[in-house]
Scaffold this motif. Structure first.
Motif, mmCIF file in Angstrom:
data_model
loop_
_atom_site.group_PDB
_atom_site.id
_atom_site.type_symbol
_atom_site.label_atom_id
_atom_site.label_comp_id
_atom_site.label_asym_id
_atom_site.label_seq_id
_atom_site.Cartn_x
_atom_site.Cartn_y
_atom_site.Cartn_z
ATOM 1 N N THR A 147 43.813 45.796 38.128
ATOM 2 C CA THR A 147 43.102 47.034 37.823
ATOM 3 C C THR A 147 43.469 47.538 36.429
ATOM 4 O OG1 THR A 147 42.943 47.613 40.158
ATOM 5 C CG2 THR A 147 42.702 49.415 38.579
ATOM 6 N N GLN A 148 44.761 47.474 36.071
ATOM 7 C CA GLN A 148 45.206 47.903 34.737
ATOM 8 C C GLN A 148 44.582 47.050 33.638
ATOM 9 O OE1 GLN A 148 47.393 51.307 35.064
ATOM 10 N NE2 GLN A 148 46.746 50.335 33.281
ATOM 11 N N PHE A 149 44.603 45.736 33.810
ATOM 12 C CA PHE A 149 44.014 44.852 32.801
ATOM 13 C C PHE A 149 42.509 45.098 32.677
ATOM 14 C CE2 PHE A 149 47.900 42.216 33.391
ATOM 15 C CZ PHE A 149 48.258 42.085 32.063
ATOM 16 N N LYS A 150 41.846 45.353 33.793
ATOM 17 C CA LYS A 150 40.411 45.648 33.789
ATOM 18 C C LYS A 150 40.149 46.958 33.046
ATOM 19 C CE LYS A 150 36.067 45.831 35.142
ATOM 20 N NZ LYS A 150 35.056 45.169 34.386
ATOM 21 N N GLU A 151 40.962 47.985 33.308
ATOM 22 C CA GLU A 151 40.788 49.277 32.636
ATOM 23 C C GLU A 151 40.988 49.168 31.128
ATOM 24 O OE1 GLU A 151 43.349 52.050 34.662
ATOM 25 O OE2 GLU A 151 42.044 52.088 36.431
ATOM 26 N N LEU A 152 41.798 48.210 30.696
ATOM 27 C CA LEU A 152 41.997 47.957 29.268
ATOM 28 C C LEU A 152 40.883 47.084 28.687
ATOM 29 C CD1 LEU A 152 45.847 47.268 29.335
ATOM 30 C CD2 LEU A 152 44.697 49.289 28.381
ATOM 31 N N ASN A 153 39.932 46.705 29.523
ATOM 32 C CA ASN A 153 38.801 45.844 29.145
ATOM 33 C C ASN A 153 39.278 44.506 28.554
ATOM 34 O OD1 ASN A 153 36.027 45.224 28.950
ATOM 35 N ND2 ASN A 153 36.047 45.761 26.775
ATOM 36 N N LEU A 154 40.258 43.915 29.224
ATOM 37 C CA LEU A 154 40.778 42.620 28.787
ATOM 38 C C LEU A 154 40.310 41.481 29.681
ATOM 39 C CD1 LEU A 154 44.452 43.684 28.004
ATOM 40 C CD2 LEU A 154 42.655 43.121 26.343
#
Length: 158
Positions: free
Chosen positions: A109-116
């Motif tokens: 979820t964190q990586f997705k929120e960073l758009n990575l």
């Protein structure tokens, strides 16, 4: 080429490997696929695989691939995004005996929120996640290692 990498820990991720096999069999995945399956005991039928890879082979396959499908391990994700690869990340889940808890949900979820990365929280949605990841534009990964080291040095010196 798609590189499926499941890390080197003691946990299986048969559920993901089976889904990739199914998608290839149905013609939804047409690219060449290679998998590093780790401790999984499912043997893919429609693509090549090895349980573990030495560093040189891993780096060679990573350099050739266009997309990485991986578990929610920080090292696997960061290694791929640093090289500008499209990443689809699927969390290992406790209820399937794939890990001791569900922390990979939070990491993904964190990586997705960073758009990575492209997240795929349900393995049944893997086909659409792969197709979506191909056309999305992701942020470039920026390491904060130097900032961390400077902070650590300041702390030690104070």
């Amino acid at each position: 080429m798609i590189f499926v990498t499941l890390g080197s820990q003691k946990f299986q991720f048969n559920r993901l490997l089976k889904k990739v096999d199914e998608l290839i069999g149905q013609g939804e995945i047409t690219e060449e696929v290679f998998a590093q399956i780790g401790a999984s005991d499912y043997e893919p039928k429609n693509y090549e695989y090895k349980a573990f890879l030495d560093r040189k082979t891993f780096e060679e396959i990573m350099s050739r691939c266009d997309m990485v499908i991986t578990h929610g391990g920080t090292g696997a994700i960061i290694g791929a995004v640093k090289q500008g690869k499209k990443v689809v990340a699927i969390p290992r889940l406790k209820r399937f005996n794939e890990h001791v808890d569900d922390h990979q949900l939070q990491l993904i979820t964190q990586f997705k929120e960073l758009n990575l990365i492209c997240d795929c929280l349900d393995v049944e949605c893997l086909g659409s996640a792969i197709n979506g990841a191909k056309s999305l534009v992701y942020n470039e990964y920026e390491s904060n290692t130097l900032c961390f080291l400077e902070s650590l040095k300041e702390y030690i010196n104070s």
